[in-house]
Design a protein around this motif. Structure first.
Motif, PDB file in Angstrom:
ATOM      1  N   LEU A 255       0.297  -1.103   0.103  1.00 60.54           N
ATOM      2  CA  LEU A 255       0.095   0.078  -0.165  1.00 60.54           C
ATOM      3  C   LEU A 255       0.508   1.301  -0.152  1.00 60.54           C
ATOM      4  CD1 LEU A 255      -3.362   1.494   0.050  1.00 60.54           C
ATOM      5  CD2 LEU A 255      -2.876   1.291   2.192  1.00 60.54           C
ATOM      6  N   GLU A 256       1.819   1.430   0.577  1.00 56.40           N
ATOM      7  CA  GLU A 256       3.261   2.568   0.808  1.00 56.40           C
ATOM      8  C   GLU A 256       3.600   2.215  -0.249  1.00 56.40           C
ATOM      9  OE1 GLU A 256       6.389   4.475   2.958  1.00 56.40           O
ATOM     10  OE2 GLU A 256       6.023   2.001   4.003  1.00 56.40           O
ATOM     11  N   TRP A 257       3.751   1.179  -0.851  1.00 53.40           N
ATOM     12  CA  TRP A 257       4.503   1.457  -2.617  1.00 53.40           C
ATOM     13  C   TRP A 257       3.321   2.037  -3.974  1.00 53.40           C
ATOM     14  CZ3 TRP A 257       3.991  -0.994  -7.129  1.00 53.40           C
ATOM     15  CH2 TRP A 257       4.692  -0.696  -8.320  1.00 53.40           C
ATOM     16  N   PHE A 258       2.442   1.898  -3.319  1.00 51.27           N
ATOM     17  CA  PHE A 258       1.654   2.137  -4.208  1.00 51.27           C
ATOM     18  C   PHE A 258       1.351   3.709  -4.004  1.00 51.27           C
ATOM     19  CE2 PHE A 258      -2.962   2.706  -5.317  1.00 51.27           C
ATOM     20  CZ  PHE A 258      -3.382   2.977  -6.704  1.00 51.27           C
ATOM     21  N   ILE A 259       0.951   4.138  -2.923  1.00 55.65           N
ATOM     22  CA  ILE A 259       0.832   5.634  -3.163  1.00 55.65           C
ATOM     23  C   ILE A 259       1.558   6.238  -2.768  1.00 55.65           C
ATOM     24  CG2 ILE A 259       0.667   7.471  -0.717  1.00 55.65           C
ATOM     25  CD1 ILE A 259      -1.080   4.983   0.861  1.00 55.65           C
ATOM     26  N   ARG A 260       3.072   5.888  -2.120  1.00 52.95           N
ATOM     27  CA  ARG A 260       4.101   6.416  -3.380  1.00 52.95           C
ATOM     28  C   ARG A 260       4.988   6.604  -4.424  1.00 52.95           C
ATOM     29  NH1 ARG A 260       9.060   6.080   1.763  1.00 52.95           N
ATOM     30  NH2 ARG A 260       8.412   7.380   3.051  1.00 52.95           N
ATOM     31  N   GLY A 261       4.488   5.458  -5.015  1.00 50.70           N
ATOM     32  CA  GLY A 261       5.092   5.719  -6.351  1.00 50.70           C
ATOM     33  C   GLY A 261       6.436   4.285  -6.503  1.00 50.70           C
ATOM     34  N   LYS A 262       7.147   4.845  -7.782  1.00 53.65           N
ATOM     35  CA  LYS A 262       8.320   4.252  -7.795  1.00 53.65           C
ATOM     36  C   LYS A 262       9.248   4.723  -7.242  1.00 53.65           C
ATOM     37  CE  LYS A 262       7.366   2.314 -12.637  1.00 53.65           C
ATOM     38  NZ  LYS A 262       7.514   2.514 -13.669  1.00 53.65           N
ATOM     39  N   SER A 263       9.842   4.100  -6.192  1.00 53.19           N
ATOM     40  CA  SER A 263      10.910   3.976  -5.552  1.00 53.19           C
ATOM     41  C   SER A 263      12.127   4.224  -6.511  1.00 53.19           C
ATOM     42  CB  SER A 263      11.442   3.065  -4.531  1.00 53.19           C
ATOM     43  OG  SER A 263      11.645   2.712  -4.845  1.00 53.19           O
ATOM     44  N   PRO A 264      13.295   3.997  -7.504  1.00 52.84           N
ATOM     45  CA  PRO A 264      13.897   3.794  -7.746  1.00 52.84           C
ATOM     46  C   PRO A 264      14.262   5.996  -8.489  1.00 52.84           C
ATOM     47  CG  PRO A 264      13.359   2.230  -8.690  1.00 52.84           C
ATOM     48  CD  PRO A 264      12.483   2.728  -7.420  1.00 52.84           C
ATOM     49  N   GLN A 265      12.814   6.227  -8.995  1.00 48.66           N
ATOM     50  CA  GLN A 265      12.802   7.536  -9.594  1.00 48.66           C
ATOM     51  C   GLN A 265      12.922   8.746  -8.006  1.00 48.66           C
ATOM     52  OE1 GLN A 265       9.949   7.972 -11.197  1.00 48.66           O
ATOM     53  NE2 GLN A 265      10.166   6.824 -13.226  1.00 48.66           N
ATOM     54  N   ARG A 266      12.674   8.479  -7.013  1.00 50.40           N
ATOM     55  CA  ARG A 266      12.948   9.323  -6.410  1.00 50.40           C
ATOM     56  C   ARG A 266      14.251   9.246  -5.103  1.00 50.40           C
ATOM     57  NH1 ARG A 266       8.274  11.606  -4.217  1.00 50.40           N
ATOM     58  NH2 ARG A 266       6.415  10.781  -4.693  1.00 50.40           N
ATOM     59  N   VAL A 267      15.376   8.283  -5.998  1.00 54.88           N
ATOM     60  CA  VAL A 267      16.630   8.068  -5.058  1.00 54.88           C
ATOM     61  C   VAL A 267      17.213   8.920  -5.975  1.00 54.88           C
ATOM     62  CG1 VAL A 267      18.448   7.049  -5.101  1.00 54.88           C
ATOM     63  CG2 VAL A 267      16.059   5.656  -4.214  1.00 54.88           C
ATOM     64  N   GLU A 268      16.884   8.816  -7.580  1.00 56.87           N
ATOM     65  CA  GLU A 268      17.741   9.327  -8.643  1.00 56.87           C
ATOM     66  C   GLU A 268      17.338  11.004  -8.835  1.00 56.87           C
ATOM     67  OE1 GLU A 268      16.736   7.806 -12.659  1.00 56.87           O
ATOM     68  OE2 GLU A 268      17.080   6.367 -12.018  1.00 56.87           O
ATOM     69  N   GLU A 269      16.458  11.158  -8.153  1.00 58.65           N
ATOM     70  CA  GLU A 269      15.748  12.799  -7.774  1.00 58.65           C
ATOM     71  C   GLU A 269      16.577  13.872  -6.652  1.00 58.65           C
ATOM     72  OE1 GLU A 269      11.882  12.870  -7.617  1.00 58.65           O
ATOM     73  OE2 GLU A 269      11.108  12.706  -9.700  1.00 58.65           O
ATOM     74  N   GLU A 270      16.585  12.295  -5.923  1.00 55.29           N
ATOM     75  CA  GLU A 270      18.227  13.159  -3.919  1.00 55.29           C
ATOM     76  C   GLU A 270      18.754  13.734  -4.975  1.00 55.29           C
ATOM     77  OE1 GLU A 270      17.401   9.867  -1.350  1.00 55.29           O
ATOM     78  OE2 GLU A 270      15.303  10.214  -1.114  1.00 55.29           O
ATOM     79  N   LYS A 271      19.473  12.904  -5.794  1.00 56.51           N
ATOM     80  CA  LYS A 271      21.238  12.746  -6.135  1.00 56.51           C
ATOM     81  C   LYS A 271      20.924  13.808  -6.743  1.00 56.51           C
ATOM     82  CE  LYS A 271      22.317   8.057  -6.265  1.00 56.51           C
ATOM     83  NZ  LYS A 271      22.546   6.364  -7.470  1.00 56.51           N
ATOM     84  N   LEU A 272      19.828  14.110  -7.713  1.00 56.46           N
ATOM     85  CA  LEU A 272      20.272  15.506  -8.702  1.00 56.46           C
ATOM     86  C   LEU A 272      19.812  16.541  -7.844  1.00 56.46           C
ATOM     87  CD1 LEU A 272      18.070  13.927 -11.853  1.00 56.46           C
ATOM     88  CD2 LEU A 272      20.587  14.832 -11.456  1.00 56.46           C
ATOM     89  N   ILE A 273      18.986  16.464  -6.624  1.00 53.34           N
ATOM     90  CA  ILE A 273      19.549  17.911  -5.798  1.00 53.34           C
ATOM     91  C   ILE A 273      20.206  18.053  -5.146  1.00 53.34           C
ATOM     92  CG2 ILE A 273      17.547  18.877  -3.543  1.00 53.34           C
ATOM     93  CD1 ILE A 273      15.534  16.932  -5.232  1.00 53.34           C
ATOM     94  N   LEU A 274      21.198  17.182  -4.541  1.00 51.27           N
ATOM     95  CA  LEU A 274      22.495  17.095  -3.772  1.00 51.27           C
ATOM     96  C   LEU A 274      23.176  18.357  -4.913  1.00 51.27           C
ATOM     97  CD1 LEU A 274      22.211  14.038  -1.474  1.00 51.27           C
ATOM     98  CD2 LEU A 274      21.752  16.410  -1.014  1.00 51.27           C
ATOM     99  N   GLN A 275      23.829  16.949  -6.342  1.00 54.10           N
ATOM    100  CA  GLN A 275      24.012  17.764  -6.947  1.00 54.10           C
ATOM    101  C   GLN A 275      23.701  19.274  -7.573  1.00 54.10           C
ATOM    102  OE1 GLN A 275      24.016  15.667 -10.154  1.00 54.10           O
ATOM    103  NE2 GLN A 275      26.355  16.520 -11.141  1.00 54.10           N
ATOM    104  N   ARG A 276      22.659  19.415  -7.186  1.00 50.61           N
ATOM    105  CA  ARG A 276      22.300  20.975  -7.843  1.00 50.61           C
ATOM    106  C   ARG A 276      22.723  21.784  -6.694  1.00 50.61           C
ATOM    107  NH1 ARG A 276      16.823  20.094  -9.088  1.00 50.61           N
ATOM    108  NH2 ARG A 276      16.500  18.157 -11.021  1.00 50.61           N
ATOM    109  N   GLN A 277      22.434  21.141  -5.391  1.00 53.60           N
ATOM    110  CA  GLN A 277      22.720  22.106  -4.167  1.00 53.60           C
ATOM    111  C   GLN A 277      24.801  22.808  -4.075  1.00 53.60           C
ATOM    112  OE1 GLN A 277      21.564  19.497  -1.334  1.00 53.60           O
ATOM    113  NE2 GLN A 277      19.511  20.659  -0.991  1.00 53.60           N
ATOM    114  N   GLU A 278      25.228  21.343  -4.234  1.00 52.13           N
ATOM    115  CA  GLU A 278      26.393  21.270  -4.495  1.00 52.13           C
ATOM    116  C   GLU A 278      27.040  22.277  -5.464  1.00 52.13           C
ATOM    117  OE1 GLU A 278      28.301  17.911  -5.013  1.00 52.13           O
ATOM    118  OE2 GLU A 278      27.836  16.712  -2.421  1.00 52.13           O
ATOM    119  N   ASP A 279      26.688  22.673  -6.354  1.00 51.63           N
ATOM    120  CA  ASP A 279      26.786  23.478  -7.496  1.00 51.63           C
ATOM    121  C   ASP A 279      26.575  24.867  -7.153  1.00 51.63           C
ATOM    122  OD1 ASP A 279      27.713  20.874  -9.147  1.00 51.63           O
ATOM    123  OD2 ASP A 279      26.045  20.636 -11.036  1.00 51.63           O
ATOM    124  N   CYS A 280      25.455  24.868  -6.318  1.00 56.35           N
ATOM    125  CA  CYS A 280      25.463  25.836  -6.199  1.00 56.35           C
ATOM    126  C   CYS A 280      26.219  27.388  -5.318  1.00 56.35           C
ATOM    127  CB  CYS A 280      23.704  26.431  -5.838  1.00 56.35           C
ATOM    128  SG  CYS A 280      23.595  27.751  -4.842  1.00 56.35           S
TER     129      CYS A 280
END
Length: 76
Positions: A31-56
């Motif tokens: 049920l939690e997986w269904f509500i949240r959606g696919k988790s691998p995309q979240r991990v990639e988004e978090e990496k991109l956010i951290l990379q943007r913060q470091e670039d800033c």
């Protein structure tokens, strides 16, 4: 009759509790997986956010002149 019933419940409780807990946990997980959606995309988004913060932070450091600092006497 009740003492026999409670003895049976006490004796077989682990055999009944584990499957019930397993089913409840599996349903909650899916049920939690269904509500949240696919988790691998979240991990990639978090990496991109951290990379943007470091670039800033790097851009901010590159834009500053590090030779111009406030003296310790002025800070007091």
């Amino acid at each position: 009759m009740w003492p026999v019933f409670w003895t049976m419940v006490h004796t077989y409780a682990p055999y009944v509790t584990f499957p019930v807990a397993f089913v409840v946990g599996a349903v909650g997980y899916h049920l939690e997986w269904f509500i949240r959606g696919k988790s691998p995309q979240r991990v990639e988004e978090e990496k991109l956010i951290l990379q943007r913060q470091e670039d800033c932070k790097l851009d901010e450091l590159l834009g500053k002149d590090h030779t111009q600092v406030v003296s310790l006497k002025d800070k007091l």
